[in-house]
Design an enzyme around this catalytic site. Structure first.
Site, PDB file in Angstrom:
ATOM      1  CB  SER A  79      -2.458   2.195  -9.095  1.00  0.00           C
ATOM      2  OG  SER A  79      -2.552   1.933  -7.715  1.00  0.00           O
ATOM      3  CE1 TYR A 123       2.010   5.855  -8.140  1.00  0.00           C
ATOM      4  CE2 TYR A 123       0.136   5.084  -6.855  1.00  0.00           C
ATOM      5  CZ  TYR A 123       1.171   4.828  -7.733  1.00  0.00           C
ATOM      6  OH  TYR A 123       1.368   3.542  -8.193  1.00  0.00           O
TER       7      TYR A 123
END
Length: 295
Positions: A190, A203
């Site tokens: 990401s 995360y």
């Protein structure tokens, strides 16, 4: 799906925020989303890049995973994909799309936070296909904590780590003995790996670790003829968003392109990295961030 698609302005090709506020209970569902996500149902056209490949996609019931499963099937691959037991309706739609493309769909309800269940996923794939040509580690968990690190419980941290990291290691460890030379692993990292949002601290940690894992595993598996790469999406409009963020109205506005990506815009990167067109590419992170510069 016929004819030559016309060129479109990328900044306006898909909906731009503001979006309706639309919180859902985790894990989130495709149906209620406004605007509805595009997985490539009407637009993705295959050209045989993955003909007769045996593929495994985690988190294939919705979002990026569904778009990848659809694209792989239209490129000629059979697809085993994982999903949570409560996501059976979503999984049926992914299966329909794969089978509509003339390929075999094998949905597996499981919890990849459990090592034994990860091993069973690989066993199911080998039983169904005889081998694994492509492994896509896509499933992930996040939960926004606007109140910062003091609000990140050990339970949440454990869920994020096990889903995003432990499962990736377990699945790669179990799958690689069944991957022939020419096999490919594609991980989903990401933009958060490089530009972490404070409210997604745990995360973002895992996504940074996935970059390191991808690059290290790529070197480790070169002698086996297996390539390992990753895709780093920016904001993508998936059920994870209304299920884990407190406010969806401005989601994606932070990307220079001015909107979130649709899952269909991520799938071609996963196809390319899995295909023989990428035979000289390993240990790479393909950034698909909507214009956010990354290292």
């Amino acid at each position: 799906m016929n004819g030559t698609p016309r060129s479109e302005d990328p900044t306006t090709r898909y909906p731009r925020p503001d979006f309706p506020d639309q919180y859902q209970e985790p894990p989130g569902w495709t149906g209620p989303m406004d605007p509805p996500p595009d997985h490539g149902e009407q637009t993705y056209r295959g050209s045989g890049l993955l003909h007769d490949r045996a593929t495994v996609v985690t988190g294939g019931d919705s979002g990026i995973g569904r778009a990848v499963a659809l694209a792989y099937a239209r490129e000629g691959a059979d697809v085993l994909f994982t999903h949570l037991s409560q996501e059976s309706a979503e999984a049926r739609e992914t299966s329909r799309l794969v089978e509509e493309a003339g390929r075999k769909a094998v949905p597996v309800a499981c919890d990849i936070r459990d090592e034994e269940q990860c091993d069973q996923v690989v066993e199911r794939a080998v039983g169904a296909f005889g081998r694994i040509d492509v492994l896509v580690n896509n499933a992930a968990h996040q939960m926004s904590q606007p109140d910062g690190i003091r609000a990140v419980t050990t339970e949440q941290f454990d869920t994020v780590m096990r889903t995003n990291l432990y499962a990736m290691l377990w699945l790669c460890r179990a799958a690689t003995p069944h991957m022939p030379p020419g096999g490919s692993i594609v991980n989903t990292t990401s933009v958060q790996a490089y530009k972490p949002s404070p409210h997604l601290l745990d995360y973002a940690m895992t996504k940074g670790a996935i970059v390191t894992f991808t690059q290290g595993l790529a070197r480790m598996l070169l002698d086996d003829g297996i390539r390992v790469n990753a895709v780093a999406p920016g904001p993508v409009w998936t059920p994870l968003i209304p299920a884990t963020l407190p406010d969806t109205t401005e989601f994606g506005r932070q990307a220079p392109i001015g909107r979130p990506a649709q899952p269909a815009e991520m799938a071609p990167a996963f196809v390319f990295l899995a295909s023989q067109q990428a035979s000289f590419i390993t240990a790479e992170i393909m950034n698909a961030t909507g214009g956010t510069p990354l290292p």
